[in-house]
Write a protein that holds these residues in place. Structure first.
Motif, PDB file in Angstrom:
ATOM      1  N   MET B 172       0.865  -1.185   0.000  1.00 44.48           N
ATOM      2  CA  MET B 172       0.000   0.000   0.000  1.00 44.48           C
ATOM      3  C   MET B 172       0.904   1.239   0.000  1.00 44.48           C
ATOM      4  N   PRO B 173       0.634   2.169  -0.908  1.00 43.56           N
ATOM      5  CA  PRO B 173       1.530   3.335  -1.006  1.00 43.56           C
ATOM      6  C   PRO B 173       1.483   4.179   0.272  1.00 43.56           C
ATOM      7  N   ARG B 174       2.568   4.922   0.461  1.00 42.62           N
ATOM      8  CA  ARG B 174       2.739   5.722   1.659  1.00 42.62           C
ATOM      9  C   ARG B 174       1.648   6.786   1.817  1.00 42.62           C
ATOM     10  N   GLU B 175       1.084   7.262   0.666  1.00 38.83           N
ATOM     11  CA  GLU B 175       0.123   8.368   0.750  1.00 38.83           C
ATOM     12  C   GLU B 175      -1.116   8.018   1.562  1.00 38.83           C
ATOM     13  N   ILE B 176      -1.434   6.772   1.636  1.00 42.82           N
ATOM     14  CA  ILE B 176      -2.663   6.370   2.306  1.00 42.82           C
ATOM     15  C   ILE B 176      -2.588   6.638   3.800  1.00 42.82           C
ATOM     16  N   PHE B 177      -1.386   6.536   4.316  1.00 44.16           N
ATOM     17  CA  PHE B 177      -1.244   6.526   5.766  1.00 44.16           C
ATOM     18  C   PHE B 177      -0.998   7.910   6.342  1.00 44.16           C
ATOM     19  N   GLN B 178      -1.412   8.049   7.602  1.00 45.27           N
ATOM     20  CA  GLN B 178      -1.135   9.271   8.348  1.00 45.27           C
ATOM     21  C   GLN B 178      -0.328   8.908   9.588  1.00 45.27           C
ATOM     22  N   ASP B 179      -0.035   9.894  10.372  1.00 45.38           N
ATOM     23  CA  ASP B 179       0.626   9.637  11.649  1.00 45.38           C
ATOM     24  C   ASP B 179      -0.287   8.808  12.536  1.00 45.38           C
ATOM     25  N   LYS B 180       0.298   8.124  13.455  1.00 45.26           N
ATOM     26  CA  LYS B 180      -0.433   7.382  14.487  1.00 45.26           C
ATOM     27  C   LYS B 180      -1.339   6.306  13.911  1.00 45.26           C
ATOM     28  N   ASP B 181      -1.031   5.871  12.709  1.00 47.92           N
ATOM     29  CA  ASP B 181      -1.853   4.804  12.159  1.00 47.92           C
ATOM     30  C   ASP B 181      -1.581   3.480  12.853  1.00 47.92           C
ATOM     31  N   ASN B 182      -0.521   3.444  13.610  1.00 48.28           N
ATOM     32  CA  ASN B 182      -0.237   2.222  14.354  1.00 48.28           C
ATOM     33  C   ASN B 182      -1.244   2.011  15.485  1.00 48.28           C
ATOM     34  N   LEU B 183      -1.956   3.107  15.849  1.00 52.71           N
ATOM     35  CA  LEU B 183      -2.831   3.032  17.026  1.00 52.71           C
ATOM     36  C   LEU B 183      -4.212   2.474  16.690  1.00 52.71           C
ATOM     37  N   ASN B 184      -4.841   1.871  17.681  1.00 57.32           N
ATOM     38  CA  ASN B 184      -6.277   1.560  17.691  1.00 57.32           C
ATOM     39  C   ASN B 184      -6.816   0.952  16.390  1.00 57.32           C
ATOM     40  N   GLN B 185      -6.152  -0.049  15.901  1.00 58.96           N
ATOM     41  CA  GLN B 185      -6.607  -0.791  14.711  1.00 58.96           C
ATOM     42  C   GLN B 185      -6.748   0.077  13.466  1.00 58.96           C
ATOM     43  N   ARG B 186      -6.180   1.288  13.478  1.00 62.41           N
ATOM     44  CA  ARG B 186      -6.349   2.135  12.282  1.00 62.41           C
ATOM     45  C   ARG B 186      -5.690   1.482  11.079  1.00 62.41           C
ATOM     46  N   TYR B 187      -4.474   0.956  11.304  1.00 62.70           N
ATOM     47  CA  TYR B 187      -3.765   0.308  10.205  1.00 62.70           C
ATOM     48  C   TYR B 187      -4.592  -0.864   9.666  1.00 62.70           C
ATOM     49  N   HIS B 188      -5.131  -1.679  10.617  1.00 60.21           N
ATOM     50  CA  HIS B 188      -5.868  -2.873  10.201  1.00 60.21           C
ATOM     51  C   HIS B 188      -7.111  -2.506   9.400  1.00 60.21           C
ATOM     52  N   ARG B 189      -7.740  -1.421   9.814  1.00 60.44           N
ATOM     53  CA  ARG B 189      -8.966  -1.055   9.091  1.00 60.44           C
ATOM     54  C   ARG B 189      -8.654  -0.525   7.705  1.00 60.44           C
ATOM     55  N   LYS B 190      -7.576   0.216   7.611  1.00 64.71           N
ATOM     56  CA  LYS B 190      -7.200   0.703   6.280  1.00 64.71           C
ATOM     57  C   LYS B 190      -6.874  -0.471   5.376  1.00 64.71           C
ATOM     58  N   ARG B 191      -6.180  -1.416   5.954  1.00 68.52           N
ATOM     59  CA  ARG B 191      -5.797  -2.608   5.208  1.00 68.52           C
ATOM     60  C   ARG B 191      -7.060  -3.324   4.706  1.00 68.52           C
ATOM     61  N   ALA B 192      -8.045  -3.432   5.606  1.00 66.48           N
ATOM     62  CA  ALA B 192      -9.276  -4.129   5.240  1.00 66.48           C
ATOM     63  C   ALA B 192     -10.015  -3.367   4.141  1.00 66.48           C
ATOM     64  N   LEU B 193     -10.072  -2.021   4.276  1.00 63.82           N
ATOM     65  CA  LEU B 193     -10.757  -1.216   3.258  1.00 63.82           C
ATOM     66  C   LEU B 193     -10.037  -1.330   1.919  1.00 63.82           C
ATOM     67  N   TYR B 194      -8.721  -1.321   1.985  1.00 64.34           N
ATOM     68  CA  TYR B 194      -7.911  -1.421   0.769  1.00 64.34           C
ATOM     69  C   TYR B 194      -8.260  -2.707   0.025  1.00 64.34           C
ATOM     70  N   LEU B 195      -8.304  -3.823   0.804  1.00 63.01           N
ATOM     71  CA  LEU B 195      -8.628  -5.111   0.189  1.00 63.01           C
ATOM     72  C   LEU B 195     -10.064  -5.130  -0.323  1.00 63.01           C
ATOM     73  N   ALA B 196     -10.956  -4.471   0.433  1.00 59.45           N
ATOM     74  CA  ALA B 196     -12.363  -4.459   0.020  1.00 59.45           C
ATOM     75  C   ALA B 196     -12.506  -3.780  -1.334  1.00 59.45           C
ATOM     76  N   HIS B 197     -11.745  -2.682  -1.504  1.00 60.19           N
ATOM     77  CA  HIS B 197     -11.834  -1.950  -2.770  1.00 60.19           C
ATOM     78  C   HIS B 197     -11.313  -2.796  -3.917  1.00 60.19           C
ATOM     79  N   ILE B 198     -10.188  -3.457  -3.676  1.00 60.12           N
ATOM     80  CA  ILE B 198      -9.646  -4.325  -4.732  1.00 60.12           C
ATOM     81  C   ILE B 198     -10.668  -5.419  -5.050  1.00 60.12           C
ATOM     82  N   ALA B 199     -11.214  -5.989  -4.002  1.00 57.16           N
ATOM     83  CA  ALA B 199     -12.146  -7.102  -4.181  1.00 57.16           C
ATOM     84  C   ALA B 199     -13.325  -6.658  -5.027  1.00 57.16           C
ATOM     85  N   GLN B 200     -13.802  -5.443  -4.726  1.00 57.73           N
ATOM     86  CA  GLN B 200     -14.977  -4.958  -5.421  1.00 57.73           C
ATOM     87  C   GLN B 200     -14.680  -4.839  -6.918  1.00 57.73           C
ATOM     88  N   HIS B 201     -13.479  -4.389  -7.265  1.00 57.02           N
ATOM     89  CA  HIS B 201     -13.147  -4.249  -8.685  1.00 57.02           C
ATOM     90  C   HIS B 201     -12.922  -5.584  -9.348  1.00 57.02           C
TER      91      HIS B 201
END
Lengths: 275, 1135
Positions: B172-201
């Protein structure tokens, strides 16, 4: 299953006559006895004299000699009835009929030899096919089957101790007498040369010979073999050495070949699919 | 010997072979005697003795050095061929991957939205993540991936069937992420959304057969996207898309095992964090992010290890098969193929494996390492240069149960594994090493080819029906911090605690308490992701230590010791103070159990008690399967025992009788040995005899002989089995050397034994010609006198030359079987029971099953005994069964899978056979296969003849038995594995009857063993006996009288060439008849072949056909009083 469409009741092969026979009134479909005059190429024995003996095939299991004798008595006086599992030469009657030992009973479907007093009985029996089916069990002469039969045979299996003891004692006395006679005879012959001058060596004499058994023979042979093996030198000649090496490789090859075959077979049976 | 070997061969050949030698030989080899059967190999001398080439020599040498034997080498090669991926498929997969790559770059970007605002996702796709709590800060937008890389086993060439998975890492490119994405499942949710978008296409693309989501190793934090090609290749491969962060995005130090990345306030949905409270570490959460960052570096690490190391590829494939067969490789916290690869790399790094090794040696070394190293105590690390800033092993041990650190020094590869799971792996490895070292066992079969499903591997099994109950456990054990760490997966959180609780409670009794989770299935992209409670029932297995498993006492510390308090809190109110014989007063728990069968279930009591007490799991959610099957070997109404106690009292009575026989006075010859042959005397009688005393009024009396007879009016008396005992008399010159005379003398002995026992010990006896029945303690023993030379005398034949030879006759064989082999077998199996206390019960279950399937007359009892003995003596790859249930399941499996055509079953009783003996048996077996019985069982005293299977079973019956066994096993396992539905295990004990042609229904009141039937009859009859073991002066009861057996005997005598008769001797109500199809063909008239047939004309020819109508009526006539009705299933055949 295969069965003839139109059934000829009471059909019989050449020489035979079919007689329908039922267990009792209630039975609907009869069995068929096949009867003919007893004939043998060799001179007939005294037990089954020709012309007077009726040979009966396919006698049902519940039909005993007594019932047969009763069934055929209307054709003439019945002298004796013999039953056996399969047709054969008239068995020599055992002289010693024991009540307890070697009792063989004929079970299942069997054959019978009915001996009439007069030859006319045989002809009359053949003519029975014209009449209705014969009944094995009648009110006057019921035949036991099932539970009552088994209870009776259970009761019969209980032996009378005194009787058994007496019979055993009698037999053993005879046996002991026989053995004693044989021994006396052997003792008399001991060391005495026969007409040609041969002396029989037995185990009883002063110089007992080797027992003439297969085991003893084998033992002697084995001993000889061992003696020979002890004398042989295995690593003496160079060729012996070479030979063992060759033998080793051959063994490996043989094993490898066997393994390969085993594998090929297992592969064919898809034995290498782990799941 | 001069000249070359070839010359010698030429010289020899003509003498050896018949004139047409060469042709005949090749012809012989081309035509096998039967399909699928082994042939003895024949190599010509020329082939055998040709000079070896150097290539062949080196191959032979290599086999000797690197493998166990040449057979093992060939086997392993075949197995590898079977599981590895073929080149053609690889090409297809490669093109598929290229297409995916090009598709990925075409996915359009999206505009930036809040993480919680998921409206931009179309309806057809759901986020593959359990978003609890929902609200979270952060923004997301989709940008096509920076990079796409294939990682994992596919590139290394170690991925194996049945599931070919290709792992693809999408960066996943660096642009997607912000600071503190390591906290509170933020990274995991972005990862899940990223996969969801790919899946949808991708779901719109025709390229894919299916697009689905799944959890990586069943971890809820890590969804992955599964892609399968279109068409018939759909099953071939699964491409798994992992999303991973751009390198260098996160600072590694944030994810040390002692760092926190999930805030309590957020997780609890409180607005303001509590002041001053320290945040707990979240090691599993951290580990799940770190895993994604090192995907690529792991690949490089492994591929550098695999270069110039062909054995590694093979070794890994073998290891994966090994793990798969033991169900250890898939699911949460299991030993995945990836961790095994890393382990092999570790062993290579520490020089325990070198690159010269073969696949077999890699397997061996790895198993050796696993067997000897406990990673839950001493972790290992792949990190080479220890950076002082990196966490040390101790930090990992504090955070995780099992520690195996990767080359970066940050990631724990076994983070999700529980200690108990690792111990299971270790146990399996140890067991496998033992098997490999044992030359008597086919290691290849046991290690790699035999599956070890839970039900057959563990003695008892229980299910936790409702996983949601574990929420209560978490609450009770106060596991909030762990819940946060695991993202709310209460099952994963509670599991280690529950397992350690059980392990502690069953410490002495169980060797292993492993748990099994079913894998969470994949789901379509338009479905909600599975919840925590959707994992299905949680399963536990117990492997017992047979010595302690059934002890009723749990002895604790002395009352005044400080540990006493711990003991009391652990066991709760079950713990009480007790004074012991040595005078000490201790805390102790005593479990209530009267019979052996209840004692076997003490672990169930413990499990239920502990889970209730400490984990708040109600008894109703535990489904314990340990003794479900035992109801079929229970006798009588009192449902407590399963007959073990009855068996013991029979044997006590027998011992007493044999002592009395030895010391009998006034006998002309002394008794040298007393040996039991009845199955009850080796603990394998299905229903052991119970002491009985007859009621006179239900019988007919026979006063003159002091005994009772069955009465026609009353129901048939209960069956009293005579317990047969062989009584060897001293050898002496007094014995006659003639077979008829010996019979008389034996009869005299029977009379005298009866008389003396009556006089000296006041026992009621009933002598007969061939035996004497003795009534003692309510049992009837049947004494049979034996003279050791009698079989020899029966065998004597004098050849015409006057030589004495011994030849086996039917009579001598029978006598030897009865007086020599059966007593030996009985004593050997009696000994086996002393070593393995559940042998008897297993055997009884097996026999009950065989007889319930109506086949007990078609296979000898001793044969079943030996089959079960085999399970105990040669359990590899399992351990010897410690519960009848698991023994029975393995019995069915043995029947269903053993290859009787090509292998002898060698039962090494009393370890009387050596390795070379076994090989010899196998070789001779192959050479003589066609002349041997279909089922060949060799024992130390019976290596060549397989005496117990010589006449029975026939090939057809064996085939039927195999089919029934595999069906029963399948049904039974399905039922035992399905705790949510009612379990009717008796189903496999009810025979299918639609297969038979005629059914003869019997009158229950004439079936003496009616009470033994599988489904206990509602109505019972008074059978004329009462339970009593003290009666002395009685009329002799009715012994060995079973009308049904008499009936069967008559039927078989009369109709054996027309039909087969099947009956369950334990209270069956029906006799099933099967016509023999061959004898129903019309046959020409033959004097010897008219039994039960009639002559009729067919196409103007006289032929014999069975007189079926009369025969059906004969069935009723012969069984007068016993037969209720004869049901002809004419739909299958016509009269």
């Amino acid at each position: 299953m295969a069965a003839a469409k139109e059934r000829v009741v009471g059909a019989a092969p050449a020489g035979y006559t079919a007689l329908a026979v039922k267990f009792g009134e209630r039975q609907r479909s009869p069995h068929y006895l096949l009867v003919k005059e007893h004939q043998v190429r060799e001179g007939a024995g005294t037990t089954h004299p020709s012309r007077r003996t009726l040979f009966v095939l396919n006698v049902p299991p519940y039909c005993s000699p007594d019932s047969l004798s009763r069934l055929f008595s209307r054709c003439g006086d019945v002298q004796s009835v013999d039953i056996c599992e399969k047709p054969g030469p008239g068995e020599k009657k055992e002289k010693l009929k024991s009540k307890f030992f070697n009792r063989k009973t004929v079970t299942g479907f069997h054959v019978a030899y009915v001996v009439f007093r007069k030859p006319s009985g045989v002809q009359a029996a053949k003519a029975l096919s014209q009449e209705g089916p014969l009944l094995i069990s009648t009110e006057s002469h019921p035949v036991k089957t099932g539970i009552s039969k088994w209870i009776a045979s259970y009761a019969a299996s209980v032996v009378d101790q005194e009787e058994l003891k007496a019979e055993v004692d009698a037999y053993m006395q005879d046996y002991d007498k026989k053995i004693a006679e044989e021994e006396a005879k052997a003792a008399k012959e001991e060391g005495v040369p026969d007409e040609e001058g041969w002396v029989k060596v037995t185990r009883k004499g002063r110089k007992p010979g080797l027992p003439r058994t297969e085991a003893a023979n084998l033992r002697v042979l084995e001993k000889e073999k061992q003696k020979r093996a002890r004398k042989e030198l295995l690593n003496f000649y160079a060729w012996q050495h070479r030979e063992t090496k060759r033998e080793h490789i051959a063994q490996l090859r043989k094993k490898f070949e066997e393994d390969k075959q085993r594998i090929a077979l297992m592969r064919a049976q898809r034995k290498f699919r782990p799941y | 010997m001069a000249g070359s070997p070839e010359a010698a061969e030429e010289a020899e050949a003509p003498g050896r072979e018949p004139p047409a030698g060469g042709a005949a030989r090749s012809g012989k080899r081309a035509a096998p005697s039967g399909p699928g059967a082994l042939q003895p190999t024949k190599l010509s001398r020329a082939e055998l003795y040709k000079p070896p080439t150097s290539e062949e020599l080196s191959q032979l040498k290599e086999t000797e050095d690197l493998f166990h034997s040449s057979l093992l080498r060939l086997q392993i090669e075949e197995l590898l061929k079977e599981v590895t991926l073929k080149e053609t498929k690889k090409k297809k997969i490669d093109t598929f991957l290229h297409e995916i790559n090009s598709l990925l770059s075409t996915i359009p970007e999206t505009s930036e939205t809040e993480l919680t605002d998921q409206a931009w996702l179309p309806k057809g796709v759901k986020v593959p993540f359990l978003q609890v709590p929902f609200s979270v800060k952060g923004k997301f937008r989709f940008v096509p991936p920076a990079e796409l890389k294939v990682v994992g086993s596919y590139l290394l060439g170690t991925c194996i069937k049945p599931e070919i998975n290709v792992d693809v890492a999408v960066t996943m490119p660096r642009e997607i992420f912000q600071d503190k994405d390591n906290l509170n499942q933020r990274y995991h949710r972005k990862r899940a959304l990223y996969l969801a978008h790919i899946a949808q296409h991708f779901s719109k693309e025709k390229l894919f057969g299916s697009v689905k989501f799944a959890y990586m190793n069943s971890n809820h934090l890590k969804p992955i996207l599964l892609l399968r090609p279109q068409g018939k290749d759909e099953k071939m491969v699964t491409v798994r898309i992992h999303a991973c962060p751009a390198p260098g995005l996160f600072k590694p130090s944030r994810f040390y095992p002692n760092k926190n990345n999930v805030r309590t306030a957020w997780f609890m949905e409180q607005n303001t964090p509590k002041e001053g409270a320290t945040e707990p570490p979240t090691p599993h959460y951290n580990n799940s992010i770190l895993c994604d960052t090192v995907l690529l570096s792991h690949l490089h690490f492994l591929s550098s290890a695999a270069t110039d190391f062909p054995g590694m590829k093979d070794g890994l494939a073998l290891l994966k098969v090994w793990l798969n067969q033991r169900q250890l490789s898939k699911g949460l916290g299991l030993f995945s193929g990836f961790s095994v690869s890393m382990l092999v790399a570790y062993l290579l790094m520490t020089c325990k494996i070198i690159k010269m090794m073969s696949g077999y040696q890699v397997l061996r070394s790895t198993l050796q390492f696993l067997a000897t190293t406990d990673l839950s105590v001493t972790g290992i690390s792949l990190a080479k240069d220890m950076d002082s800033s990196l966490p040390v092993l101790d930090d990992f041990h504090q955070a995780f149960e099992v520690v195996f650190v990767d080359p970066s020094g940050l990631v724990n590869l076994c983070a999700d594994m529980t200690a108990s799971k690792y111990h299971q792996v270790q146990f399996e490895a140890k067991r496998s090493m033992e098997i490999l070292d044992d030359r008597m066992v086919d290691g290849f079969q046991a290690l790699l080819m035999t599956a070890k499903p839970m039900l057959r591997a563990f003695d008892h099994v229980f299910h936790l029906k409702h996983v949601s109950k574990l929420q209560g456990t978490c609450k009770k054990m106060q596991l909030l911090n762990e819940l946060m760490d695991w993202g709310g997966n209460y099952m994963a959180v509670a599991l280690p605690f529950v397992v350690s609780l059980l392990a502690c409670g069953l410490a002495r009794r169980a060797l292993l308490v492993p748990h099994f989770l079913p894998q969470i299935p994949e789901w379509p992209i338009d479905a909600e992701p599975p919840k925590h409670k959707d994992v299905g029932p949680l399963m536990f297995g117990l492997l017992f230590d047979p010595e302690f498993a059934a002890s009723t006492l749990e002895k604790g510390p002395q009352a005044d010791h400080p540990e006493a308090l711990d003991f009391r809190t652990f066991w709760g109110e079950k713990s009480e103070l007790r004074r012991f014989q040595d005078g000490s007063i201790c805390e102790a728990v005593v479990w209530e159990a009267d019979t052996i069968c209840q004692k076997r279930l003490i672990p169930e009591q413990i499990v239920r008690h502990l889970l209730k007490l400490h984990a708040d799991i109600p008894e109703s959610s535990i489904c314990y399967t340990g003794a479900l099957l035992e109801s079929v070997i229970r006798t009588g109404q009192e449902a407590s025992g399963t007959g073990e106690e009855a068996m013991v009292s029979v044997i006590c009575s027998y011992d007493d009788l044999s002592r009395k026989l030895w010391n009998l006075k006034e006998l002309p010859l002394t008794v040298t040995a007393v040996q039991g042959v009845h199955p009850a005397l080796r603990y394998t009688d299905v229903f052991p005899p119970i002491p009985m005393k007859p009621i006179y009024s239900s019988h007919t009396r026979m006063r003159t002989k002091n005994l009772l007879l069955p009465s026609e009016e009353k129901p048939c008396p209960a069956y009293i089995a005579p317990l047969k005992i062989i009584c060897h008399m001293e050898g002496s010159g007094q014995w006659p050397q003639d077979k008829e005379a010996i019979k008389r003398i034996k009869a005299a002995f029977h009379l005298q034994l009866a008389e003396l026992l009556q006089q000296q010990h006041q026992l009621v006896c009933r002598p007969a010609v061939t035996h004497t029945d003795v009534y003692k303690d309510g049992y009837v023993f049947r004494l049979q006198v034996a003279y050791h030379r009698e079989p020899l005398i029966l065998k004597e034949v004098v050849t015409p030359e006057g030589m004495l030879k011994y030849q086996d006759t039917e009579e001598s064989r029978q006598l030897e079987l009865e007086t020599l082999h059966l007593p030996y077998l009985t004593s050997s199996l009696h000994g086996l029971q002393q070593q393995h206390p559940v042998f008897g019960s297993t055997c009884r279950l097996a026999k009950r099953w065989v007889s319930a399937q109506l086949l007990s007359d078609s296979i000898s009892e001793e044969c079943v005994d030996l089959l079960v003995a085999f399970l105990f003596l040669h359990p590899a790859p399992f351990t010897p069964p410690s519960s009848p249930q698991v023994g029975f399941l393995r019995f069915l499996d043995l029947l269903a899978t053993f290859d009787w055509k090509n292998n002898p079953l060698i039962v090494n009783l009393n370890t009387g056979l050596t390795d070379s003996d076994c090989t010899e048996i196998k070789n001779k077996f192959v050479a003589a296969r066609s002349r041997l019985p279909v089922m060949f069982i060799a024992t130390p005293k019976d290596q060549w003849s397989s005496m117990w299977t010589q006449e029975r079973p026939s090939a057809q019956i064996l085939q039927r038995l195999l089919v029934l066994a595999s069906e029963s096993l399948r049904t039974l396992e399905e039922q035992l594995m399905d705790p949510l539905h009612s379990q009717d295990v008796k189903m496999v004990f009810r025979p299918p009857l639609d297969f038979y042609d005629v059914l003869i229904h019997l009158n229950p009141n004439q079936i003496p063993r009616h009470l033994e039937s599988v489904d206990r009859p509602l109505k019972s009859f008074s059978r004329g006996v009462v339970k009593n073991s003290t009666a002395v002066k009685i009329l002799f009861p009715v012994v060995d009288y079973d009308p049904v057996q008499c009936y069967l005997q008559e039927l078989r005598d009369a109709f054996s060439d027309l039909a087969l008769f099947f009956y369950d001797k334990h209270g069956g109500e029906v006799i099933a008849v099967l016509w023999k199809p061959l004898s129903f063909q019309p046959q020409p008239f033959k004097v010897s072949n008219v039994k039960g047939r009639m002559v009729t004309t067919l196409n103007n020819e006289l032929v014999c056909v069975p007189n079926v109508e009369a025969i059906l009526e004969d069935f009723e006539i012969l069984g007068e009083g016993l037969v209720k009705s004869v049901e002809a299933r004419t739909e299958k055949w016509t009269i």
